[in-house]
Design an enzyme around this catalytic site. Structure first.
Site, PDB file in Angstrom:
ATOM      1  N   TYR A 162       1.630   4.238  -7.134  1.00  0.00           N
ATOM      2  CA  TYR A 162       1.611   3.600  -5.807  1.00  0.00           C
ATOM      3  C   TYR A 162       1.794   2.096  -5.935  1.00  0.00           C
ATOM      4  CZ  TYR A 162      -0.463   1.340  -1.698  1.00  0.00           C
ATOM      5  OH  TYR A 162      -0.693   0.503  -0.616  1.00  0.00           O
TER       6      TYR A 162
ATOM      7  N   ALA B 230       5.065   3.377   4.575  1.00  0.00           N
ATOM      8  CA  ALA B 230       4.922   3.578   3.130  1.00  0.00           C
ATOM      9  C   ALA B 230       4.215   4.897   2.876  1.00  0.00           C
ATOM     10  CB  ALA B 230       4.095   2.444   2.517  1.00  0.00           C
ATOM     11  N   GLU B 231       4.375   5.392   1.678  1.00  0.00           N
ATOM     12  CA  GLU B 231       3.427   6.364   1.153  1.00  0.00           C
ATOM     13  C   GLU B 231       2.292   5.517   0.598  1.00  0.00           C
ATOM     14  OE1 GLU B 231       3.243   9.593   1.228  1.00  0.00           O
ATOM     15  OE2 GLU B 231       5.173   9.905   2.226  1.00  0.00           O
TER      16      GLU B 231
ATOM     17  N   ASP C 204     -12.911  11.507 -13.098  1.00  0.00           N
ATOM     18  CA  ASP C 204     -12.377  10.219 -12.659  1.00  0.00           C
ATOM     19  C   ASP C 204     -10.873  10.327 -12.382  1.00  0.00           C
ATOM     20  OD1 ASP C 204     -12.531   7.597 -11.968  1.00  0.00           O
ATOM     21  OD2 ASP C 204     -13.128   6.866 -13.947  1.00  0.00           O
TER      22      ASP C 204
ATOM     23  N   LYS D 283      -8.670   9.054   2.392  1.00  0.00           N
ATOM     24  CA  LYS D 283      -9.121   7.839   1.716  1.00  0.00           C
ATOM     25  C   LYS D 283     -10.653   7.830   1.715  1.00  0.00           C
ATOM     26  CE  LYS D 283      -4.800   6.303   1.591  1.00  0.00           C
ATOM     27  NZ  LYS D 283      -4.164   5.452   2.585  1.00  0.00           N
TER      28      LYS D 283
ATOM     29  N   ILE E  59      -2.894   1.516   9.690  1.00  0.00           N
ATOM     30  CA  ILE E  59      -2.843   0.075   9.986  1.00  0.00           C
ATOM     31  C   ILE E  59      -1.769  -0.208  11.030  1.00  0.00           C
ATOM     32  CG2 ILE E  59      -2.540  -2.235   9.010  1.00  0.00           C
ATOM     33  CD1 ILE E  59      -3.391  -1.024   6.271  1.00  0.00           C
TER      34      ILE E  59
ATOM     35  N   HIS F  78      -7.818   4.746 -13.321  1.00  0.00           N
ATOM     36  CA  HIS F  78      -8.561   4.198 -12.181  1.00  0.00           C
ATOM     37  C   HIS F  78      -8.821   2.690 -12.324  1.00  0.00           C
ATOM     38  CE1 HIS F  78     -12.099   5.300  -9.262  1.00  0.00           C
ATOM     39  NE2 HIS F  78     -11.317   4.344  -8.784  1.00  0.00           N
TER      40      HIS F  78
ATOM     41  N   LYS G  12       4.841  -0.443  -4.687  1.00  0.00           N
ATOM     42  CA  LYS G  12       4.644  -1.569  -3.769  1.00  0.00           C
ATOM     43  C   LYS G  12       5.059  -2.892  -4.439  1.00  0.00           C
ATOM     44  CE  LYS G  12       3.132  -1.607  -0.144  1.00  0.00           C
ATOM     45  NZ  LYS G  12       3.720  -1.400   1.222  1.00  0.00           N
TER      46      LYS G  12
ATOM     47  N   THR H 262      -0.058  -4.799  -0.612  1.00  0.00           N
ATOM     48  CA  THR H 262      -1.427  -4.535  -1.044  1.00  0.00           C
ATOM     49  C   THR H 262      -1.841  -5.446  -2.192  1.00  0.00           C
ATOM     50  OG1 THR H 262      -2.735  -2.861  -2.198  1.00  0.00           O
ATOM     51  CG2 THR H 262      -0.387  -2.688  -2.464  1.00  0.00           C
ATOM     52  N   ASP H 263      -3.157  -5.629  -2.338  1.00  0.00           N
ATOM     53  CA  ASP H 263      -3.649  -6.394  -3.497  1.00  0.00           C
ATOM     54  C   ASP H 263      -3.520  -5.591  -4.788  1.00  0.00           C
ATOM     55  OD1 ASP H 263      -5.640  -4.518  -3.018  1.00  0.00           O
ATOM     56  OD2 ASP H 263      -7.302  -5.941  -3.053  1.00  0.00           O
ATOM     57  N   GLU H 264      -3.225  -4.277  -4.671  1.00  0.00           N
ATOM     58  CA  GLU H 264      -3.178  -3.441  -5.883  1.00  0.00           C
ATOM     59  C   GLU H 264      -2.004  -3.819  -6.795  1.00  0.00           C
ATOM     60  OE1 GLU H 264      -4.072   0.709  -5.139  1.00  0.00           O
ATOM     61  OE2 GLU H 264      -5.227   0.180  -3.357  1.00  0.00           O
TER      62      GLU H 264
ATOM     63  N   LYS I 127       8.546   8.030  10.638  1.00  0.00           N
ATOM     64  CA  LYS I 127       9.037   9.378  10.286  1.00  0.00           C
ATOM     65  C   LYS I 127       8.036  10.458  10.689  1.00  0.00           C
ATOM     66  CE  LYS I 127      10.338  11.890   6.055  1.00  0.00           C
ATOM     67  NZ  LYS I 127      10.369  11.814   4.587  1.00  0.00           N
TER      68      LYS I 127
HETATM   69  P1  NAD Z   1      -0.589   5.275   6.308  1.00  0.00           P
HETATM   70  O1  NAD Z   1      -0.320   6.214   5.180  1.00  0.00           O
HETATM   71  O2  NAD Z   1      -1.770   5.509   7.182  1.00  0.00           O
HETATM   72  O3  NAD Z   1       0.671   5.199   7.277  1.00  0.00           O
HETATM   73  C1  NAD Z   1       1.984   5.121   6.807  1.00  0.00           C
HETATM   74  C2  NAD Z   1       2.921   5.337   7.985  1.00  0.00           C
HETATM   75  O4  NAD Z   1       4.269   5.233   7.492  1.00  0.00           O
HETATM   76  C3  NAD Z   1       2.787   6.713   8.629  1.00  0.00           C
HETATM   77  O5  NAD Z   1       2.819   6.595  10.035  1.00  0.00           O
HETATM   78  C4  NAD Z   1       4.006   7.461   8.120  1.00  0.00           C
HETATM   79  O6  NAD Z   1       4.450   8.479   9.018  1.00  0.00           O
HETATM   80  C5  NAD Z   1       5.014   6.332   7.990  1.00  0.00           C
HETATM   81  N1  NAD Z   1       6.076   6.648   7.008  1.00  0.00           N
HETATM   82  C6  NAD Z   1       5.895   7.124   5.745  1.00  0.00           C
HETATM   83  N2  NAD Z   1       7.093   7.317   5.154  1.00  0.00           N
HETATM   84  C7  NAD Z   1       8.033   6.920   6.060  1.00  0.00           C
HETATM   85  C8  NAD Z   1       9.453   6.855   6.028  1.00  0.00           C
HETATM   86  N3  NAD Z   1      10.134   7.256   4.951  1.00  0.00           N
HETATM   87  N4  NAD Z   1      10.101   6.387   7.107  1.00  0.00           N
HETATM   88  C9  NAD Z   1       9.415   5.980   8.223  1.00  0.00           C
HETATM   89  N5  NAD Z   1       8.075   6.047   8.304  1.00  0.00           N
HETATM   90  C10 NAD Z   1       7.387   6.503   7.233  1.00  0.00           C
HETATM   91  O7  NAD Z   1      -0.652   3.831   5.633  1.00  0.00           O
HETATM   92  P2  NAD Z   1      -1.585   2.595   5.961  1.00  0.00           P
HETATM   93  O8  NAD Z   1      -2.859   2.752   5.234  1.00  0.00           O
HETATM   94  O9  NAD Z   1      -1.585   2.367   7.424  1.00  0.00           O
HETATM   95  O10 NAD Z   1      -0.774   1.425   5.240  1.00  0.00           O
HETATM   96  C11 NAD Z   1       0.272   0.736   5.927  1.00  0.00           C
HETATM   97  C12 NAD Z   1       0.858  -0.315   5.010  1.00  0.00           C
HETATM   98  O11 NAD Z   1      -0.150  -1.231   4.602  1.00  0.00           O
HETATM   99  C13 NAD Z   1       1.446   0.270   3.720  1.00  0.00           C
HETATM  100  O12 NAD Z   1       2.619  -0.434   3.422  1.00  0.00           O
HETATM  101  C14 NAD Z   1       0.373   0.014   2.674  1.00  0.00           C
HETATM  102  O13 NAD Z   1       0.933  -0.131   1.405  1.00  0.00           O
HETATM  103  C15 NAD Z   1      -0.212  -1.295   3.174  1.00  0.00           C
HETATM  104  N6  NAD Z   1      -1.628  -1.526   2.844  1.00  0.00           N
HETATM  105  C16 NAD Z   1      -2.570  -0.571   3.077  1.00  0.00           C
HETATM  106  C17 NAD Z   1      -3.902  -0.829   2.793  1.00  0.00           C
HETATM  107  C18 NAD Z   1      -4.985   0.169   3.092  1.00  0.00           C
HETATM  108  O14 NAD Z   1      -6.156  -0.073   2.742  1.00  0.00           O
HETATM  109  N7  NAD Z   1      -4.706   1.277   3.750  1.00  0.00           N
HETATM  110  C19 NAD Z   1      -4.273  -2.072   2.244  1.00  0.00           C
HETATM  111  C20 NAD Z   1      -3.269  -3.028   2.006  1.00  0.00           C
HETATM  112  C21 NAD Z   1      -1.948  -2.743   2.328  1.00  0.00           C
HETATM  113  P1  TYD Z   2      -9.032   5.005  -1.809  1.00  0.00           P
HETATM  114  O1  TYD Z   2      -9.665   5.024  -0.451  1.00  0.00           O
HETATM  115  O2  TYD Z   2      -8.149   6.135  -2.221  1.00  0.00           O
HETATM  116  O3  TYD Z   2      -8.277   3.607  -1.937  1.00  0.00           O
HETATM  117  P2  TYD Z   2      -7.615   2.886  -3.246  1.00  0.00           P
HETATM  118  O4  TYD Z   2      -7.513   3.864  -4.346  1.00  0.00           O
HETATM  119  O5  TYD Z   2      -6.281   2.472  -2.725  1.00  0.00           O
HETATM  120  O6  TYD Z   2      -8.518   1.738  -3.559  1.00  0.00           O
HETATM  121  O7  TYD Z   2     -10.195   4.900  -2.895  1.00  0.00           O
HETATM  122  C1  TYD Z   2     -11.149   3.852  -2.837  1.00  0.00           C
HETATM  123  C2  TYD Z   2     -12.054   4.003  -4.045  1.00  0.00           C
HETATM  124  O8  TYD Z   2     -12.826   5.206  -3.901  1.00  0.00           O
HETATM  125  C3  TYD Z   2     -11.315   4.158  -5.362  1.00  0.00           C
HETATM  126  O9  TYD Z   2     -12.043   3.479  -6.379  1.00  0.00           O
HETATM  127  C4  TYD Z   2     -11.318   5.653  -5.612  1.00  0.00           C
HETATM  128  C5  TYD Z   2     -12.619   6.109  -4.990  1.00  0.00           C
HETATM  129  N1  TYD Z   2     -12.629   7.463  -4.405  1.00  0.00           N
HETATM  130  C6  TYD Z   2     -13.665   8.355  -4.752  1.00  0.00           C
HETATM  131  O10 TYD Z   2     -14.566   8.044  -5.541  1.00  0.00           O
HETATM  132  N2  TYD Z   2     -13.656   9.591  -4.161  1.00  0.00           N
HETATM  133  C7  TYD Z   2     -12.687   9.988  -3.290  1.00  0.00           C
HETATM  134  O11 TYD Z   2     -12.716  11.147  -2.803  1.00  0.00           O
HETATM  135  C8  TYD Z   2     -11.648   9.050  -2.947  1.00  0.00           C
HETATM  136  C9  TYD Z   2     -10.562   9.436  -1.994  1.00  0.00           C
HETATM  137  C10 TYD Z   2     -11.680   7.795  -3.525  1.00  0.00           C
END
Ligand code: NAD
Ligand code: TYD
Length: 352
Positions: A158, A87-88, A288, A197, A16, A292, A162, A133-135, A38
């Protein structure tokens, strides 16, 4: 050149974050965008190849957990604002090893808040936008939606990390008057998404004719939003959102995992000139995920009515666009997952 704002985007090399950086660099040439990352397994400067020579873009390699890195970047660039995405981010990894999530998501966020509080004297001139996140709201049954009033009830390591970071952001506003804004978004999909993901993993495995691991019965529901629409929402909230408030971001686009995977299979059979139904045969139900969450669904009325945001494309358009990007960028997938390119690629994912 004197920049009007000098915005620190943390996690700008991630999925993102890279879309947020791209949007800001292109749309606001009078802002300096400082990408602080990082470069963990999820962060990748390949994601920013199309903007990294722009005059208003800078990269600083650092760790938000290391207070001296955060201090250095604030001082070097005289940072005026923060958009915090680092974030992780993967639930399965948080179940395997929660401590990295505590360190980066909680301690790292507090380090950034501390530095912003120390550096910013006049609160009106600054914004600390925390991306979440909405989680954090927990899990829904078949009915209802998450609103900004929904109580926090995180259930995975996770989402607990958050939620904790959200509480610290809120606490720094209430206690010290730090000018914060928050957003809580549903599941994103789109280009440059690390293939661990659901959507990018399935696309990758369909291309490779590898098993498609669906957790449990595939009945869990997620609310999917195109990543570029999330980046647009962050832009709008950062500029026009009210200080001290949070905004839910989502596209009213719920899918069970199994329906989504089947839809992807059919779409990709057409794109890859495969026989109809060929890819669906790859679907494999696996054990599962622990704890979950059943269903996430966002009510984004506040963002839509107060700030005029709405998604720009349908899920069908966004998914096709995403599949086309992955098919045209197989070298990106190879690079970000290969042992020589990455310093770390979890064994957990090698056989999936
Ligand atoms: P991502 O895992 O793709 O990217 C995370 C980035 O953070 C990476 O570039 C990583 O190198 C960097 N990073 C990790 N640890 C670090 C540290 N200690 N110091 C500096 N940089 C560090 O994540 P994403 O999916 O792009 O999510 C970005 C943000 O949006 C997160 O805060 C996540 O919680 C939030 N978010 C994600 C989703 C989603 O669907 N992916 C939805 C809602 C909110
Ligand atoms: P994910 O993309 O990991 O996002 P989040 O857990 O943050 O919602 O997973 C999306 C949904 O898909 C979740 O219900 C878990 C499921 N899932 C699978 O069924 N198989 C997979 O290999 C993965 C990564 C996720």
């Amino acid at each position: 050149m004197k920049f009007e704002k000098r915005i620190l985007v943390t996690g700008g090399a991630g999925f993102i974050g890279s879309h947020v950086v791209r949007l800001l660099v292109r749309k606001y040439p009078h802002y300096q965008i400082v990408n602080f990352d990082k470069l963990t397994y999820a962060g990748n400067l390949e994601n920013l190849k199309d903007v990294d020579t722009a005059e208003n873009y800078s990269f600083f390699k650092g760790d938000i957990v290391t207070a001296s890195d955060v201090k250095e970047v604030f001082e070097q660039f005289n940072i005026t604002d923060v958009i915090h995405l680092a974030a992780e981010s993967h639930v399965d990894r948080s179940i395997e090893g929660p401590m990295d999530f505590v360190m980066t998501n909680v301690v790292g966020t507090v380090n950034l808040l501390q530095q912003a509080k120390a550096s910013w004297k006049e609160e009106k001139e600054h914004v600390f936008h925390h991306v979440s996140t909405d989680e954090v709201y927990g899990s829904l049954t078949d009915e209802g939606y998450f609103t900004e009033q929904t109580s926090y009830d995180p259930r995975s390591p996770y989402s607990a990390s958050k939620a904790s970071s959200d509480h610290f952001v809120s606490a720094y506003h209430h206690t010290y008057g730090l000018p914060v804004k928050m957003s809580n978004c549903s599941n994103n999909y789109g280009s440059h998404h690390f293939p661990e993901k659901l959507i990018p993993l399935m696309i990758h495995n369909i291309v490779q004719k590898k098993p498609l691991p669906v957790y449990g019965k595939g009945e869990n529901v997620r609310d999917w939003l195109w990543v570029e629409d999330h980046a647009r929402a962050i832009d709008v909230i950062f500029h026009n959102g009210k200080v001290g408030e949070s905004y839910n971001v989502g596209g009213l686009n719920e899918w069970t995992n199994i329906d989504l995977v089947r839809y992807l299979c059919r779409l990709m059979d057409r794109k890859l000139n495969r026989a109809e139904g060929e890819s669906e045969e790859l679907i494999t139900y696996v054990t599962d995920r622990k704890g979950h969450d059943l269903r996430y669904a966002i009510d984004a009325t506040k963002l839509e009515t107060e700030l005029g945001w709405k998604p720009s494309i349908t899920f069908e358009e966004g998914l096709e666009n995403t599949v086309d990007w992955y098919l045209a960028n197989n070298d990106w997938v190879e690079k970000v997952t290969s042992g020589t390119y990455r310093t770390y690629y979890s064994k957990m994912y090698e056989n999936r």
